[in-house]
Design a protein around this motif. Structure first.
Motif, PDB file in Angstrom:
ATOM      1  N   ILE A 188      -1.908  12.828  -5.666  1.00 46.44           N
ATOM      2  CA  ILE A 188      -1.590  11.698  -4.785  1.00 46.44           C
ATOM      3  C   ILE A 188      -1.901  10.431  -5.560  1.00 46.44           C
ATOM      4  CG2 ILE A 188      -2.106  10.479  -2.643  1.00 46.44           C
ATOM      5  CD1 ILE A 188      -2.996  13.042  -1.411  1.00 46.44           C
ATOM      6  N   GLU A 189      -0.899   9.594  -5.711  1.00 43.07           N
ATOM      7  CA  GLU A 189      -1.092   8.299  -6.359  1.00 43.07           C
ATOM      8  C   GLU A 189      -1.148   7.230  -5.263  1.00 43.07           C
ATOM      9  OE1 GLU A 189       1.427   5.346  -9.260  1.00 43.07           O
ATOM     10  OE2 GLU A 189       1.269   7.460  -9.846  1.00 43.07           O
ATOM     11  N   ILE A 190      -2.307   6.605  -5.131  1.00 47.61           N
ATOM     12  CA  ILE A 190      -2.514   5.572  -4.115  1.00 47.61           C
ATOM     13  C   ILE A 190      -2.529   4.223  -4.813  1.00 47.61           C
ATOM     14  CG2 ILE A 190      -4.022   4.725  -2.292  1.00 47.61           C
ATOM     15  CD1 ILE A 190      -5.105   7.556  -1.999  1.00 47.61           C
ATOM     16  N   THR A 191      -1.615   3.362  -4.425  1.00 46.84           N
ATOM     17  CA  THR A 191      -1.409   2.103  -5.123  1.00 46.84           C
ATOM     18  C   THR A 191      -1.531   0.939  -4.162  1.00 46.84           C
ATOM     19  OG1 THR A 191       0.107   3.158  -6.672  1.00 46.84           O
ATOM     20  CG2 THR A 191       0.233   0.766  -6.490  1.00 46.84           C
ATOM     21  N   ASP A 192      -2.199  -0.124  -4.597  1.00 45.51           N
ATOM     22  CA  ASP A 192      -2.118  -1.382  -3.846  1.00 45.51           C
ATOM     23  C   ASP A 192      -1.755  -2.518  -4.796  1.00 45.51           C
ATOM     24  OD1 ASP A 192      -4.515  -2.710  -4.931  1.00 45.51           O
ATOM     25  OD2 ASP A 192      -5.716  -1.447  -3.620  1.00 45.51           O
ATOM     26  N   ARG A 193      -0.946  -3.424  -4.297  1.00 45.56           N
ATOM     27  CA  ARG A 193      -0.574  -4.643  -4.997  1.00 45.56           C
ATOM     28  C   ARG A 193      -0.697  -5.797  -3.990  1.00 45.56           C
ATOM     29  NH1 ARG A 193      -1.124  -1.314  -8.350  1.00 45.56           N
ATOM     30  NH2 ARG A 193       0.341  -0.710 -10.009  1.00 45.56           N
ATOM     31  N   GLY A 194      -0.719  -7.016  -4.490  1.00 41.93           N
ATOM     32  CA  GLY A 194      -1.037  -8.135  -3.613  1.00 41.93           C
ATOM     33  C   GLY A 194      -2.518  -8.178  -3.315  1.00 41.93           C
ATOM     34  N   THR A 195      -3.291  -7.531  -4.187  1.00 49.08           N
ATOM     35  CA  THR A 195      -4.745  -7.487  -4.070  1.00 49.08           C
ATOM     36  C   THR A 195      -5.349  -8.072  -5.348  1.00 49.08           C
ATOM     37  OG1 THR A 195      -4.822  -5.242  -4.975  1.00 49.08           O
ATOM     38  CG2 THR A 195      -4.671  -5.464  -2.583  1.00 49.08           C
ATOM     39  N   ILE A 196      -6.661  -8.191  -5.395  1.00 52.06           N
ATOM     40  CA  ILE A 196      -7.319  -8.835  -6.531  1.00 52.06           C
ATOM     41  C   ILE A 196      -7.789  -7.841  -7.579  1.00 52.06           C
ATOM     42  CG2 ILE A 196      -8.025 -10.826  -5.179  1.00 52.06           C
ATOM     43  CD1 ILE A 196     -10.807  -9.593  -4.951  1.00 52.06           C
ATOM     44  N   GLY A 197      -7.570  -6.537  -7.348  1.00 51.50           N
ATOM     45  CA  GLY A 197      -8.002  -5.543  -8.311  1.00 51.50           C
ATOM     46  C   GLY A 197      -9.507  -5.347  -8.307  1.00 51.50           C
ATOM     47  N   LEU A 198      -9.949  -4.481  -9.199  1.00 55.00           N
ATOM     48  CA  LEU A 198     -11.374  -4.143  -9.282  1.00 55.00           C
ATOM     49  C   LEU A 198     -12.047  -5.055 -10.306  1.00 55.00           C
ATOM     50  CD1 LEU A 198     -11.147  -0.236  -9.215  1.00 55.00           C
ATOM     51  CD2 LEU A 198     -11.632  -1.785  -7.322  1.00 55.00           C
ATOM     52  N   GLY A 199     -12.476  -6.216  -9.839  1.00 53.72           N
ATOM     53  CA  GLY A 199     -13.101  -7.193 -10.714  1.00 53.72           C
ATOM     54  C   GLY A 199     -14.596  -7.035 -10.782  1.00 53.72           C
ATOM     55  N   GLY A 200     -15.224  -8.006 -11.435  1.00 53.51           N
ATOM     56  CA  GLY A 200     -16.661  -7.986 -11.589  1.00 53.51           C
ATOM     57  C   GLY A 200     -17.085  -7.268 -12.853  1.00 53.51           C
ATOM     58  N   PRO A 201     -18.381  -7.102 -13.056  1.00 50.65           N
ATOM     59  CA  PRO A 201     -18.890  -6.458 -14.277  1.00 50.65           C
ATOM     60  C   PRO A 201     -18.475  -4.996 -14.344  1.00 50.65           C
ATOM     61  CG  PRO A 201     -20.656  -6.748 -12.673  1.00 50.65           C
ATOM     62  CD  PRO A 201     -19.485  -7.506 -12.142  1.00 50.65           C
ATOM     63  N   PHE A 239       0.857  -1.185   0.000  1.00 45.43           N
ATOM     64  CA  PHE A 239       0.000   0.000   0.000  1.00 45.43           C
ATOM     65  C   PHE A 239       0.891   1.233   0.000  1.00 45.43           C
ATOM     66  CE2 PHE A 239      -2.364   3.324   2.320  1.00 45.43           C
ATOM     67  CZ  PHE A 239      -3.514   3.398   1.534  1.00 45.43           C
ATOM     68  N   ILE A 240       0.816   2.017  -1.061  1.00 45.16           N
ATOM     69  CA  ILE A 240       1.702   3.169  -1.238  1.00 45.16           C
ATOM     70  C   ILE A 240       0.868   4.420  -1.476  1.00 45.16           C
ATOM     71  CG2 ILE A 240       3.589   4.163  -2.591  1.00 45.16           C
ATOM     72  CD1 ILE A 240       4.310   1.320  -3.469  1.00 45.16           C
ATOM     73  N   MET A 241       1.216   5.493  -0.771  1.00 39.62           N
ATOM     74  CA  MET A 241       0.640   6.814  -1.022  1.00 39.62           C
ATOM     75  C   MET A 241       1.788   7.713  -1.468  1.00 39.62           C
ATOM     76  SD  MET A 241      -2.039   7.173   2.181  1.00 39.62           S
ATOM     77  CE  MET A 241      -3.237   8.157   1.278  1.00 39.62           C
ATOM     78  N   ASN A 242       1.799   8.041  -2.756  1.00 38.90           N
ATOM     79  CA  ASN A 242       2.900   8.780  -3.365  1.00 38.90           C
ATOM     80  C   ASN A 242       2.438  10.192  -3.717  1.00 38.90           C
ATOM     81  OD1 ASN A 242       5.196   9.595  -4.734  1.00 38.90           O
ATOM     82  ND2 ASN A 242       4.742   8.400  -6.579  1.00 38.90           N
ATOM     83  N   LEU A 243       3.042  11.187  -3.052  1.00 43.05           N
ATOM     84  CA  LEU A 243       2.753  12.598  -3.330  1.00 43.05           C
ATOM     85  C   LEU A 243       3.627  13.033  -4.507  1.00 43.05           C
ATOM     86  CD1 LEU A 243       2.839  13.484   0.409  1.00 43.05           C
ATOM     87  CD2 LEU A 243       0.862  13.983  -1.011  1.00 43.05           C
ATOM     88  N   ARG A 244       2.987  13.278  -5.636  1.00 41.71           N
ATOM     89  CA  ARG A 244       3.721  13.499  -6.881  1.00 41.71           C
ATOM     90  C   ARG A 244       3.599  14.926  -7.392  1.00 41.71           C
ATOM     91  NH1 ARG A 244       1.746   9.628 -11.423  1.00 41.71           N
ATOM     92  NH2 ARG A 244       3.324  10.873 -12.515  1.00 41.71           N
ATOM     93  N   ASP A 245       4.690  15.430  -7.958  1.00 43.53           N
ATOM     94  CA  ASP A 245       4.659  16.627  -8.794  1.00 43.53           C
ATOM     95  C   ASP A 245       4.534  16.131 -10.230  1.00 43.53           C
ATOM     96  OD1 ASP A 245       5.068  18.529  -6.709  1.00 43.53           O
ATOM     97  OD2 ASP A 245       7.181  17.944  -6.658  1.00 43.53           O
ATOM     98  N   LEU A 246       3.414  16.399 -10.886  1.00 42.02           N
ATOM     99  CA  LEU A 246       3.180  15.870 -12.230  1.00 42.02           C
ATOM    100  C   LEU A 246       4.029  16.613 -13.259  1.00 42.02           C
ATOM    101  CD1 LEU A 246      -0.696  15.343 -12.193  1.00 42.02           C
ATOM    102  CD2 LEU A 246       1.121  13.699 -11.677  1.00 42.02           C
TER     103      LEU A 246
END
Length: 700
Positions: A200-213, A159-166
């Motif tokens: 703010i880029e909020i990232t998760d990995r080790g998760t199942i993602g946004l599945g379903g219809p 779980f990452i919260m990255n404060l970015r300058d675009l």
């Protein structure tokens, strides 16, 4: 079914949690979840075969294998033909790639028109109510909860919260290819013209993602996930797993609230029956506006318009656009979700200050996820970054304030798992929090020194942390009095037992930051949560001030006599005290006293109207007092370890009153005369009975 501890059941449930129906977690419900995960219906001969194997082996997976093996062997006794409403497969069906879904052209703008039942943008932002925590804390809590709920179980959740300058190229791509159209009612276009745009880029990995219809207007196959439409389209989706945390309900609105322009971009990768599938869509919440003679709610989406509805870009175009905009790409077949919050406003003057604010929010709300388990692995790999550079997060175990709650949590975990509590430098006391004879949960309390190194910035701990049994995420803190011992602080942690996790979950508001018993329609559940909070406060107060003066006890003969008579009848006991009343009603000088007192005579018992209840009749006699008699009031309440219940719970006690039909109010009794009083109570509780003079004599 095989007996298993609550901890064992929750551990066994983890791989199939998404297939578990709302309600109590038992061996039966977990076995049913395992069958659903294997596309088997938990009914008929399939169910009987699985139960038989589980009784023999105590292993859920072996029970499922036994059923599957019988199918492979050709036995028809366990075959389940396809029926309406059958369980969906374990992975999401791949989205058909029409030209509209797979186009690499700039995204389509889709503003929502007003229609019956539509919620305007400003209203959608208010659905969180008035949370008890700050905006940045709510952002951390809600996004981390959703990531934790979506964990795959194959590795710790990243779980990452990255404060970015675009960079300029990224801003140009957002302006020309993502946030197209006028976006009326928002300030997105203005933000994309600013020289210094942050996100703010909020990232998760080790998760199942946004599945379903990808559409919320089509029928949902029973048992399938709906994570994508819950986050992107639906408002206030009800999660099916009440032992978890957020799961894309009302709390998702915090991402829009943090953005100055109310805009986010979502890139997710989920598993489908044809392999990983990338999905990308943008969304915004703005003000109501009018266009071409129509009114619009202020909700917007940018993706592909398919059959006059917004949908995400699918597959290679989504992956290509996501890699150009997001700082963290997906590796190989990695699943998960990334959310870009445009133009965030956290109240700090710069990104480093924002990073510190987010770090403090992580420590305050996610510290249980930073603790390594017995294998040394942390449940979540949480990072706060500024332009991909990690900002340090202190270790809660050695934190000057959090080290106390850490010790308490580990003690509660041990007790609820049936393990001995490991000794610590500063002792931890674990208390059963009960509703009469029912254990609601466990409270651990400890006292420990205030760290000199912490300086004046660290406020000494003086609170109990409330958290769910399964999720182990902070719900809220209950503050009580500080310690009077110089140089010391105290802390506590409470977790309900696993079986009551859904009850406490149902009492939470949309922000998941409190337990509100008044919101529960079921009176027993309402009582469970209410009494848990009350008992926690009482236990914490006794722990902080164990020698505080107790309120003076009423000098009553009735409590003593009834306690002695009923001690062997009730599950608890009623207190005993010396008898004050004189049998002759004479004063020390030999003349008859004008003061009245009460005496409790013999008690008689019989079966109550309900099974497991007892009816008690007690004789109340007045000694002395005025010739016209004295008014006597009898109070019957449920006794607890911490005192006496203020109200009568009809599930455990029925106050019958005077047998002459006078009800449960006061009764006038002449000197030397008596009346009978009765009540019925469950055999699971102890009873406190107090009779006193309220008029015409001394108040006993």
């Amino acid at each position: 079914m095989t007996e298993m501890s609550a901890e064992e059941l929750l551990s066994a449930l983890e791989p199939v949690r998404r297939y578990h129906r709302p309600g109590e977690v038992t061996a039966t419900t977990v076995l049913a979840a395992y069958l659903r995960a294997a596309q088997l219906k938990p009914e008929g001969r399939t169910w009987e075969a699985a139960r038989k194997e589980f009784r023999s082996s105590g292993d859920f997976s072996r029970a499922v294998d036994a059923v599957l093996l019988s199918k492979i062997d050709g036995s028809s006794s366990h075959r389940d033909g396809p029926t309406a409403g059958s369980v969906a497969p374990a992975v999401t069906p791949a989205t058909p790639l029409t030209g509209g879904r797979s186009s690499r052209a700039p995204l389509d703008w889709y503003p929502q028109k007003f229609e019956p039942g539509a919620i305007q943008g400003a209203g959608a932002k208010k659905l969180l109510g008035t949370p008890h925590v700050s905006t940045e804390e709510l952002l951390v809590r809600e996004t981390a909860q959703n990531s934790w709920d979506a964990r795959s179980g194959e590795r710790p959740v990243e779980f990452i919260m990255n404060l970015r300058d675009l960079q300029e190229a990224t801003v140009t791509l957002l302006r020309e290819s993502v946030f197209t159209g006028s976006a009326s009612g928002t300030r997105i276009a203005e933000a994309l013209q600013a020289p210094d745009l942050r996100a703010i880029e909020i990232t998760d990995r080790g998760t199942i993602g946004l599945g379903g219809p990808v559409r919320n207007d089509h029928a949902i196959v029973q048992g399938s996930v709906t994570h994508f439409i819950d986050l992107i389209f639906n408002i206030g989706a009800t999660k099916s797993d009440l032992t978890s945390g957020g799961t894309y309900g009302f709390g998702k609105s915090i991402a829009y609230m943090v953005s100055e322009v109310g805009a986010i971009l979502v890139w997710s990768r989920c598993a489908t029956d044809q392999g990983p599938e990338d999905r990308l869509i943008a969304s915004a919440i703005g003000d109501v506006f009018e266009m071409d003679g129509y009114r619009y709610t202020g909700r917007h989406w940018w993706g592909r318009t398919v059959e006059s509805r917004p949908e995400p870009v699918i597959g290679a175009p989504a992956s290509e656009l996501g890699r150009q905009i997001f700082a963290k790409p997906f590796a190989d077949d990695e699943l998960g979700t990334s959310i870009l919050i445009l133009a965030p406003e956290l109240g700090a003057p710069g990104p480093e200050d924002d990073a510190l604010t987010l770090t403090q929010a992580v420590l305050a709300n996610l510290w249980p996820k930073l603790l390594p388990d017995e294998s040394g692995m942390k449940p979540m790999d949480i990072r706060i970054q500024v332009n991909e550079v990690d900002h340090p997060i202190p270790d809660p175990t050695h934190h000057p304030v959090l080290s106390g709650p850490v010790s308490c949590l580990r003690a509660v975990q041990a007790v609820q798992a049936g393990r001995p509590v490991e000794p610590t430098l500063f002792p931890v006391e674990v208390i059963d929090i009960k509703r009469y004879s029912e254990v609601l949960g466990h409270l651990a309390l400890t006292k420990y020194p205030v760290s000199v190194a912490a300086g004046s910035e660290a406020t000494p701990s003086r609170a109990v942390v409330l958290m769910r049994n399964g999720a182990e995420l902070v719900v809220r803190e209950i503050e009580r009095s500080p310690l009077t011992e110089p140089g010391f602080q105290w802390a506590g942690v409470f977790k309900p037992v696993a079986a009551l996790d859904p009850t406490f979950a149902r009492s939470e508001p949309p922000a998941h930051d409190d337990w509100s018993p008044a919101s529960l329609p079921d009176k027993i559940q309402r009582s469970q949560v209410k009494l848990a909070i009350q008992r926690i406060q009482e236990a914490a107060d006794r722990f902080v001030e164990p020698y505080a003066a107790a309120p003076p006890a009423q000098s009553s003969t009735s409590a003593a006599a009834v306690g002695d008579m009923l001690a062997g009848l009730m599950a608890g006991s009623i207190g005993s005290a010396p008898t004050r009343a004189s049998s002759t009603g004479m004063s020390a000088g030999g003349s008859r006293s004008t003061k009245a007192s009460v005496r409790v005579g013999p008690a008689q018992w019989s079966d109550g109207e309900r099974s497991g209840w007892t009816r008690t009749h007690v004789t109340i006699e007045v000694i002395g007092g005025p010739p016209a008699g004295s008014d006597v009031q009898v109070d019957v309440r449920i006794g607890t370890d911490g005192g006496t219940e203020r109200t009568i719970d009809p599930d455990f006690l029925r106050d019958g009153g005077w047998t002459d039909g006078g009800g449960s109010g006061t009764a006038r009794i002449l000197p030397g005369a008596s009346l009978d009083y009765w009540f019925e109570s469950s055999d699971d509780v102890a009873i406190d009975m107090n009779a006193r003079i309220v008029a015409g004599g001394t108040d006993e």
